[in-house]
Design an enzyme around this catalytic site. Structure first.
Site, PDB file in Angstrom:
ATOM      1  N   GLU A 144      34.685  -1.854  37.890  1.00 38.26           N
ATOM      2  CA  GLU A 144      34.210  -1.171  36.679  1.00 38.26           C
ATOM      3  C   GLU A 144      35.224  -1.278  35.534  1.00 38.26           C
ATOM      4  O   GLU A 144      34.836  -1.407  34.373  1.00 38.26           O
ATOM      5  CB  GLU A 144      33.907   0.296  37.003  1.00 38.26           C
ATOM      6  CG  GLU A 144      32.707   0.428  37.947  1.00 38.26           C
ATOM      7  CD  GLU A 144      32.312   1.872  38.239  1.00 38.26           C
ATOM      8  OE1 GLU A 144      33.024   2.810  37.808  1.00 38.26           O
ATOM      9  OE2 GLU A 144      31.268   2.051  38.900  1.00 38.26           O
ATOM     10  N   TYR A 170      25.214  -0.782  36.302  1.00 39.60           N
ATOM     11  CA  TYR A 170      24.607   0.068  37.338  1.00 39.60           C
ATOM     12  C   TYR A 170      23.831  -0.743  38.384  1.00 39.60           C
ATOM     13  O   TYR A 170      22.944  -0.207  39.032  1.00 39.60           O
ATOM     14  CB  TYR A 170      23.668   1.088  36.687  1.00 39.60           C
ATOM     15  CG  TYR A 170      24.331   2.345  36.164  1.00 39.60           C
ATOM     16  CD1 TYR A 170      25.235   3.079  36.941  1.00 39.60           C
ATOM     17  CD2 TYR A 170      24.015   2.843  34.901  1.00 39.60           C
ATOM     18  CE1 TYR A 170      25.811   4.256  36.462  1.00 39.60           C
ATOM     19  CE2 TYR A 170      24.587   4.026  34.427  1.00 39.60           C
ATOM     20  CZ  TYR A 170      25.477   4.724  35.221  1.00 39.60           C
ATOM     21  OH  TYR A 170      26.038   5.899  34.756  1.00 39.60           O
ATOM     22  N   ASN A 189      24.498  14.049  32.596  1.00 38.54           N
ATOM     23  CA  ASN A 189      25.560  14.764  33.319  1.00 38.54           C
ATOM     24  C   ASN A 189      26.947  14.481  32.741  1.00 38.54           C
ATOM     25  O   ASN A 189      27.960  14.632  33.413  1.00 38.54           O
ATOM     26  CB  ASN A 189      25.476  14.494  34.825  1.00 38.54           C
ATOM     27  CG  ASN A 189      25.669  13.038  35.192  1.00 38.54           C
ATOM     28  OD1 ASN A 189      25.796  12.187  34.311  1.00 38.54           O
ATOM     29  ND2 ASN A 189      25.712  12.743  36.480  1.00 38.54           N
TER      30      ASN A 189
HETATM   31  P1  CMP Z   1      26.638   8.397  37.643  1.00 38.97           P
HETATM   32  O1  CMP Z   1      27.839   8.946  38.310  1.00 38.97           O
HETATM   33  O2  CMP Z   1      26.806   7.803  36.300  1.00 38.97           O
HETATM   34  O3  CMP Z   1      25.968   7.291  38.589  1.00 38.97           O
HETATM   35  C1  CMP Z   1      24.595   6.997  38.553  1.00 38.97           C
HETATM   36  C2  CMP Z   1      23.796   7.995  37.768  1.00 38.97           C
HETATM   37  O4  CMP Z   1      22.413   8.040  38.061  1.00 38.97           O
HETATM   38  C3  CMP Z   1      24.280   9.390  38.090  1.00 38.97           C
HETATM   39  O5  CMP Z   1      25.556   9.586  37.534  1.00 38.97           O
HETATM   40  C4  CMP Z   1      23.149  10.243  37.500  1.00 38.97           C
HETATM   41  O6  CMP Z   1      23.362  10.570  36.136  1.00 38.97           O
HETATM   42  C5  CMP Z   1      21.944   9.290  37.561  1.00 38.97           C
HETATM   43  N1  CMP Z   1      20.876   9.778  38.406  1.00 38.97           N
HETATM   44  C6  CMP Z   1      19.619  10.033  38.012  1.00 38.97           C
HETATM   45  N2  CMP Z   1      18.862  10.450  39.030  1.00 38.97           N
HETATM   46  C7  CMP Z   1      19.645  10.461  40.124  1.00 38.97           C
HETATM   47  C8  CMP Z   1      19.433  10.810  41.497  1.00 38.97           C
HETATM   48  N3  CMP Z   1      18.258  11.244  41.943  1.00 38.97           N
HETATM   49  N4  CMP Z   1      20.494  10.708  42.337  1.00 38.97           N
HETATM   50  C9  CMP Z   1      21.704  10.274  41.895  1.00 38.97           C
HETATM   51  N5  CMP Z   1      21.951   9.917  40.604  1.00 38.97           N
HETATM   52  C10 CMP Z   1      20.942  10.024  39.726  1.00 38.97           C
END
Ligand code: CMP
Length: 136
Positions: A129, A52, A115
């Protein structure tokens, strides 16, 4: 013109914990994706930080990396025509409360953190990735 692509999906700890792995994989398959590779793993926080890295300046970065390394995940290489966009549509909005009916996050997501799935956001990132988890 044909545009066969690959994208990376991660079934996140909240979904693995609730035994949703097979249901989510069925959603990929019934939407025309082929599962090329998959493995269930548990990663260290340091690996989540690398994965990340694009989010390293965000306020949620540390919590996000704690979360991804908190339990088993399933990493999957999906293939389909226009797979990157198609998977993003199938996942739905990042925040499950904004996700449309019929999407994975609407169906299974608990919160913006929990999520249920991750998906590559571009063809370029998909390559990075996929290599991250499947380069041997
Ligand atoms: P993902 O698609 O795995 O990519 C980054 C992750 O950060 C995203 O899903 C969310 O689960 C997490 N996340 C937490 N807070 C935020 C935010 N405010 N905006 C975007 N992603 C967030």
């Amino acid at each position: 013109m044909s545009n066969l692509e690959q994208t990376l999906s991660i079934i996140k700890p909240d979904a693995v914990e609730r035994n949703l792995e097979n249901e989510i994989k069925e959603m990929f398959k019934s939407n025309g994706f082929t599962i090329l590779k998959e493995k269930k793993i548990k990663i260290e926080k340091s690996e989540a930080e690398k994965f990340y890295k694009v989010h390293q300046t965000k306020p949620f970065y540390s919590d996000l990396c704690d979360y991804l390394s908190s339990g088993p995940i399933v990493v999957i290489v999906l293939e389909k025509e226009n797979a990157v966009l198609g998977n993003r549509e199938l996942m739905g909005a990042t925040n499950p409360k904004d996700a449309e009916e019929g999407t994975i996050r609407k169906k299974y997501g608990i919160s913006i953190d929990k999520n249920s799935v991750h998906g590559s956001d571009s063809v370029e990132n998909a390559k990075i990735e996929i290599d991250f988890f499947f380069k041997d």
